[in-house]
Design an enzyme around this catalytic site. Structure first.
Site, PDB file in Angstrom:
ATOM      1  N   GLY A 170       0.825  -1.218   0.000  1.00  0.00           N
ATOM      2  CA  GLY A 170       0.000   0.000   0.000  1.00  0.00           C
ATOM      3  C   GLY A 170       0.851   1.255   0.000  1.00  0.00           C
ATOM      4  N   TYR A 190     -13.748  -3.512  11.082  1.00  0.00           N
ATOM      5  CA  TYR A 190     -12.373  -3.040  10.884  1.00  0.00           C
ATOM      6  C   TYR A 190     -11.563  -3.341  12.148  1.00  0.00           C
ATOM      7  CZ  TYR A 190      -8.640   0.523  10.252  1.00  0.00           C
ATOM      8  OH  TYR A 190      -7.446   1.189  10.139  1.00  0.00           O
TER       9      TYR A 190
END
Ligand SMILES: NC(=O)c1ccc[n+]([C@@H]2O[C@H](COP(=O)([O-])OP(=O)(O)OC[C@H]3O[C@@H](n4cnc5c(N)ncnc54)[C@H](OP(=O)(O)O)[C@@H]3O)[C@@H](O)[C@H]2O)c1
Length: 250
Positions: A13, A157
């Protein structure tokens, strides 16, 4: 950071946000950085901006962490091109607006694949490559979150990030058991000025609203923590760092 000059790091990422900032700092520290993401155009743009300054180099690599075959292909590329690996920063993560009671299994699978499974696969493959190439002082750094330390409203999450805390502890135990000096660290930020949340709620301007209400962390506040972790003496294993904006309560 002198001992990392010329050494090889993988950052997942790395096209934007915290990952791009970490890539920039490691390239400034003269490391060779493989940065991955799905959007190759954005990744290439980030890499050329970082490489214009140097003195290390960033190598963009297109990879969807949701697909194990692509992750393994990325490690094959690293093995062939660099023959070694010294640092792995598991940074990429995805969020869906989903819940235990009403969420879609597909969204859970996507979050579990990228936020948890890919971290396990990258950690396993990194340690394998480090040991194959006799790197005994490598480092795995996982980007967790304050959401990995307490559950609030949208739990999914947080569930993936709690798993990351367990992975970080488990990795440390296994690495000691394997008699290596490879270290594992997790860094858990509060709100950072990136556009991660706008990907969950596109077009709603949630991030800019948050940034106007609270002085959030800058991405360099996190990449500087990475430099601190890597710069620590090999006898020092910084296990866990929590960094909140001064104004953030939870
Ligand atoms: N921002 C915050 O407030 C905050 C707070 C606490 C913790 N964190 C954690 O910090 C880390 C970085 O967050 P960020 O805010 O910098 O996020 P971001 O700005 O959205 O960047 C996410 C990066 O991950 C990549 N990515 C997403 N899915 C991927 C996939 N399937 N395969 C490969 N790459 C993928 C993205 O590129 P592509 O989309 O092109 O793939 C991008 O480069 C995450 O672990 C996040 O949970 C962030």
């Amino acid at each position: 950071m002198e001992r990392w000059v010329g050494k090889v790091a993988l950052i997942t990422g790395a096209s934007e946000g915290i990952g791009a900032s970490i890539a920039e700092k490691l390239v400034q520290s003269e490391m060779k950085v493989i940065g991955c993401a799905r959007n190759i155009d954005k990744l290439n743009k980030t890499a050329s901006k970082i490489n214009n300054v140097g003195p290390g180099e960033m190598y963009p690599y297109q990879c969807d962490l949701n697909e194990e075959s692509q992750v393994l292909g990325m490690f094959q590329f690293i093995r062939e091109k660099f023959k070694t690996l010294h640092v792995c920063v598991n940074n990429a993560a995805v969020i869906h607006d989903t819940s235990i009671l009403e969420g879609k299994t597909e969204e859970w699978k996507h979050m579990l694949n990228v936020n948890v499974l890919a971290v396990l696969i990258c950690s396993r493959e990194s340690v394998k490559l480090m040991r194959e190439s006799e790197v005994d002082d490598g480092h795995i750094i996982n980007l967790n979150s304050v959401a990995g330390h307490r559950i609030v409203h949208k739990p999914l999450y947080g569930i993936t990030k709690f798993a990351l805390s367990a992975i970080n502890q488990g990795l440390r135990v296994e690495l000691i058991g394997a008699k290596t000096h490879i270290r594992s660290t997790q860094i858990s930020p509060g709100f950072v000025e990136t556009y991660l949340l706008d990907k969950v709620y596109p077009g709603q301007g949630k991030c800019d609203k948050l940034f106007s209400e609270m002085e959030c962390l800058k991405t360099e506040d996190i990449s500087e923590a990475v430099l601190y972790v890597l710069g620590s003496h090999p006898r020092v294993n910084v296990n866990d760092i929590i960094i909140r904006p001064t104004e953030q309560l939870e």
